[in-house]
Every structure is written in C-alpha cells, then in structure tokens.
Design a protein around this motif. Structure first.
Motif, PDB file in Angstrom:
ATOM      1  N   ARG A  74       2.570  -0.060   5.757  1.00  0.00           N
ATOM      2  CA  ARG A  74       2.027  -1.400   6.125  1.00  0.00           C
ATOM      3  C   ARG A  74       0.898  -1.631   7.103  1.00  0.00           C
ATOM      4  O   ARG A  74       0.438  -2.687   7.400  1.00  0.00           O
ATOM      5  N   GLY A  75       0.586  -0.460   7.459  1.00  0.00           N
ATOM      6  CA  GLY A  75      -0.614  -0.299   8.306  1.00  0.00           C
ATOM      7  C   GLY A  75      -0.317  -0.424   9.796  1.00  0.00           C
ATOM      8  O   GLY A  75      -1.149  -0.685  10.832  1.00  0.00           O
ATOM      9  N   GLU A  76       0.844  -0.254  10.186  1.00  0.00           N
ATOM     10  CA  GLU A  76       1.461  -0.429  11.509  1.00  0.00           C
ATOM     11  C   GLU A  76       1.526   0.759  12.437  1.00  0.00           C
ATOM     12  O   GLU A  76       1.457   0.697  13.456  1.00  0.00           O
ATOM     13  N   VAL A  77       1.212   1.692  11.660  1.00  0.00           N
ATOM     14  CA  VAL A  77       1.104   3.154  12.538  1.00  0.00           C
ATOM     15  C   VAL A  77      -0.312   3.588  11.985  1.00  0.00           C
ATOM     16  O   VAL A  77      -0.358   4.039  10.949  1.00  0.00           O
ATOM     17  N   ARG A  78      -1.139   3.545  13.085  1.00  0.00           N
ATOM     18  CA  ARG A  78      -2.487   4.109  12.797  1.00  0.00           C
ATOM     19  C   ARG A  78      -2.837   5.591  13.053  1.00  0.00           C
ATOM     20  O   ARG A  78      -3.787   6.151  12.745  1.00  0.00           O
ATOM     21  N   ASN A  79      -1.724   6.287  13.676  1.00  0.00           N
ATOM     22  CA  ASN A  79      -2.289   7.536  14.225  1.00  0.00           C
ATOM     23  C   ASN A  79      -0.809   8.417  14.109  1.00  0.00           C
ATOM     24  O   ASN A  79      -0.497   8.884  15.170  1.00  0.00           O
ATOM     25  N   PRO A  80      -0.319   8.558  12.941  1.00  0.00           N
ATOM     26  CA  PRO A  80       0.908   9.182  12.969  1.00  0.00           C
ATOM     27  C   PRO A  80       0.507  10.802  13.145  1.00  0.00           C
ATOM     28  O   PRO A  80      -0.620  11.258  13.029  1.00  0.00           O
ATOM     29  N   ALA A  81       1.493  11.605  13.250  1.00  0.00           N
ATOM     30  CA  ALA A  81       1.095  13.096  13.468  1.00  0.00           C
ATOM     31  C   ALA A  81       0.461  13.541  12.155  1.00  0.00           C
ATOM     32  O   ALA A  81       0.698  13.242  11.071  1.00  0.00           O
ATOM     33  N   SER A  82      -0.451  14.561  12.400  1.00  0.00           N
ATOM     34  CA  SER A  82      -1.032  15.170  11.162  1.00  0.00           C
ATOM     35  C   SER A  82       0.149  15.645  10.315  1.00  0.00           C
ATOM     36  O   SER A  82      -0.136  15.687   9.165  1.00  0.00           O
TER      37      SER A  82
END
Length: 71
Positions: free
Chosen positions: A38-46
């Motif tokens: 949904r685009g709510e997490v912009r920078n998850p762990a690689s």
C-alpha cells in the motif's frame, strides 16, 4: 531503493498468490507486507525486499523504485 508496492501486488496476483501465501514464502509478517504494497512503508530493510523478490522469483529491480538523487 524503495519498494514498488503496486508492482509487488501485480506480480503476486499474476502468480495467483494471496497476501498470506507470499508473506509465508518470504518469511515476513503479513501486515508488514500489506503495508509495503500500500506504500505505507517507504524504506523497508533490503533483506525484506530480497526475500519478497526471491519468493516471487523475480529480480529485486522488478519490485523496487530507484530514487534519483538531486544535486
């Protein structure tokens, strides 16, 4: 590297995978995966992005957006 939630969802749906099934395959929390789509997490762990890509059997580039740096 930023996740491309729509691409993840489209690939998942194209493979007839439910959200729960992909989350289990990738070894991540279903709610977290849902927020990524949904685009709510912009920078998850690689590592999270690599797990999702591996579970979908696609390269990481297929599910991410590379942000261009401005100078």
């Amino acid at each position: 590297m930023r996740p491309h939630g729509t691409a993840i969802r489209d690939i998942r749906n194209g493979q007839n995978l439910g959200l729960r099934a992909l989350a289990e395959r990738a070894g991540i929390d279903r709610g977290h995966l849902s927020r990524i789509e949904r685009g709510e997490v912009r920078n998850p762990a690689s590592t999270t992005l690599h797990r999702i890509a591996a579970a979908l059997k696609v390269p990481v580039d297929a599910i991410t957006i590379t942000e261009e740096k401005t100078t």
